[in-house]
Design a protein around this motif. Structure first.
Motif, mmCIF file in Angstrom:
data_model
loop_
_atom_site.group_PDB
_atom_site.id
_atom_site.type_symbol
_atom_site.label_atom_id
_atom_site.label_comp_id
_atom_site.label_asym_id
_atom_site.label_seq_id
_atom_site.Cartn_x
_atom_site.Cartn_y
_atom_site.Cartn_z
ATOM 1 N N ALA A 108 0.825 -1.207 0.000
ATOM 2 C CA ALA A 108 0.000 0.000 0.000
ATOM 3 C C ALA A 108 0.860 1.259 0.000
ATOM 4 O O ALA A 108 0.460 2.290 -0.549
ATOM 5 C CB ALA A 108 -0.923 0.004 1.216
ATOM 6 N N MET A 109 2.044 1.192 0.574
ATOM 7 C CA MET A 109 2.916 2.370 0.611
ATOM 8 C C MET A 109 3.418 2.761 -0.773
ATOM 9 O O MET A 109 3.892 3.874 -0.971
ATOM 10 C CB MET A 109 4.082 2.139 1.568
ATOM 11 C CG MET A 109 3.624 2.237 3.020
ATOM 12 S SD MET A 109 4.934 2.249 4.204
ATOM 13 C CE MET A 109 5.895 3.649 3.732
ATOM 14 N N GLU A 157 -7.047 5.581 3.060
ATOM 15 C CA GLU A 157 -7.923 5.432 1.889
ATOM 16 C C GLU A 157 -7.572 4.178 1.100
ATOM 17 O O GLU A 157 -8.462 3.420 0.692
ATOM 18 C CB GLU A 157 -7.793 6.660 0.976
ATOM 19 C CG GLU A 157 -8.374 7.923 1.530
ATOM 20 C CD GLU A 157 -8.024 9.132 0.663
ATOM 21 O OE1 GLU A 157 -7.419 8.957 -0.433
ATOM 22 O OE2 GLU A 157 -8.339 10.254 1.089
ATOM 23 N N GLU A 158 -6.295 3.981 0.877
ATOM 24 C CA GLU A 158 -5.848 2.825 0.100
ATOM 25 C C GLU A 158 -6.212 1.513 0.797
ATOM 26 O O GLU A 158 -6.709 0.579 0.162
ATOM 27 C CB GLU A 158 -4.337 2.905 -0.134
ATOM 28 C CG GLU A 158 -3.763 1.753 -0.928
ATOM 29 C CD GLU A 158 -4.253 1.689 -2.365
ATOM 30 O OE1 GLU A 158 -4.177 0.599 -2.958
ATOM 31 O OE2 GLU A 158 -4.707 2.719 -2.918
ATOM 32 N N LEU A 159 -5.959 1.443 2.111
ATOM 33 C CA LEU A 159 -6.257 0.212 2.848
ATOM 34 C C LEU A 159 -7.763 -0.050 2.914
ATOM 35 O O LEU A 159 -8.204 -1.203 2.818
ATOM 36 C CB LEU A 159 -5.642 0.272 4.248
ATOM 37 C CG LEU A 159 -4.112 0.228 4.279
ATOM 38 C CD1 LEU A 159 -3.592 0.493 5.690
ATOM 39 C CD2 LEU A 159 -3.588 -1.100 3.757
ATOM 40 N N LEU A 164 -12.471 -3.116 0.942
ATOM 41 C CA LEU A 164 -13.734 -3.207 0.197
ATOM 42 C C LEU A 164 -13.602 -4.156 -0.990
ATOM 43 O O LEU A 164 -14.498 -4.953 -1.252
ATOM 44 C CB LEU A 164 -14.173 -1.825 -0.277
ATOM 45 C CG LEU A 164 -14.647 -0.865 0.816
ATOM 46 C CD1 LEU A 164 -14.907 0.515 0.226
ATOM 47 C CD2 LEU A 164 -15.890 -1.399 1.496
ATOM 48 N N ASP A 165 -12.474 -4.081 -1.689
ATOM 49 C CA ASP A 165 -12.242 -4.985 -2.825
ATOM 50 C C ASP A 165 -12.198 -6.437 -2.360
ATOM 51 O O ASP A 165 -12.756 -7.327 -3.011
ATOM 52 C CB ASP A 165 -10.938 -4.632 -3.543
ATOM 53 C CG ASP A 165 -11.027 -3.314 -4.310
ATOM 54 O OD1 ASP A 165 -12.153 -2.820 -4.504
ATOM 55 O OD2 ASP A 165 -9.947 -2.792 -4.690
ATOM 56 N N ALA A 166 -11.546 -6.679 -1.233
ATOM 57 C CA ALA A 166 -11.437 -8.044 -0.714
ATOM 58 C C ALA A 166 -12.809 -8.572 -0.311
ATOM 59 O O ALA A 166 -13.145 -9.740 -0.581
ATOM 60 C CB ALA A 166 -10.488 -8.082 0.481
ATOM 61 N N ARG A 167 -13.623 -7.730 0.312
ATOM 62 C CA ARG A 167 -14.987 -8.164 0.679
ATOM 63 C C ARG A 167 -15.828 -8.450 -0.552
ATOM 64 O O ARG A 167 -16.602 -9.404 -0.572
ATOM 65 C CB ARG A 167 -15.652 -7.088 1.534
ATOM 66 C CG ARG A 167 -15.121 -7.019 2.930
ATOM 67 C CD ARG A 167 -15.851 -5.992 3.734
ATOM 68 N NE ARG A 167 -15.249 -5.834 5.046
ATOM 69 C CZ ARG A 167 -15.474 -4.822 5.839
ATOM 70 N NH1 ARG A 167 -16.300 -3.856 5.461
ATOM 71 N NH2 ARG A 167 -14.897 -4.756 7.007
#
Length: 180
Positions: A108-109, A157-159, A164-167
């Motif tokens: 994410a960084m 925001e990224e995490l 949300l994408d993983a869910r």
């Protein structure tokens, strides 16, 4: 130790033991421990009795021995095992999740600008102060603070987006399995 010194020590203990025991009771709360403390201090003092030139200072000497002994006991007890009726569950740390979290954060960084990434690494991983980070990166402390604030907001925001994408992927997978 000469016979006269032994008799003098015995007389001293006989006349002063109540006062000395009261001093020991002030140092440790348990009466049995206080007696043990006094006995230990007396045994240590007995070997040094000849060296006490002014016997009027014997009380002060013994109190110092008791304080030092109590401190030794306290230090030793910090390292002792404490018996319990029930053993705690053995816990084996599984660092897999920790490694996964670290890998996720490192990935994410990558969305951060190089300057933001440098500030985050120095402040949070290297645990440098704001001033140290500013000096290391050649910027003002205010710039470090504002850059860090923006970088952490961007990381959140990224995490959150990744969560949300993983869910969404999990939901799609469940729906696909249910349809099959």
């Amino acid at each position: 130790m000469a016979q006269g010194e032994v008799l003098e020590f015995e007389e001293y203990v006989r006349t002063r033991q109540d006062a000395l025991l009261r001093s020991a009771r002030r140092l440790v709360p348990d009466p049995v421990d206080a007696q043990d403390l006094l006995q230990t201090a007396l045994a240590r003092t007995y070997g040094r009795w000849e060296g006490i030139a002014d016997k009027r200072l014997a009380d002060a000497y013994l109190r110092r021995v008791m304080i030092n002994t109590r401190t030794e006991w306290w230090r030793a007890r910090k390292l002792e095992e404490v018996p319990t009726e029930q053993l705690p569950d053995a816990c084996v740390d599984d660092s897999t999740e920790q490694h996964a979290d670290r890998a996720l954060l490192m990935d994410a960084m990558k969305v951060l600008a190089p300057k933001q990434r440098s500030v985050v690494v120095l402040r949070h991983w290297e645990q440098m102060s704001t001033e140290e980070t500013a000096a290391a990166l050649g910027m003002s402390a205010g710039t470090v603070k504002s850059t860090l604030h923006r970088a952490l907001a961007r990381l959140r925001e990224e995490l959150e987006a990744r969560e949300l994408d993983a869910r969404a992927l999990e939901r799609e997978e469940r729906e696909r399995c249910a349809a099959a």
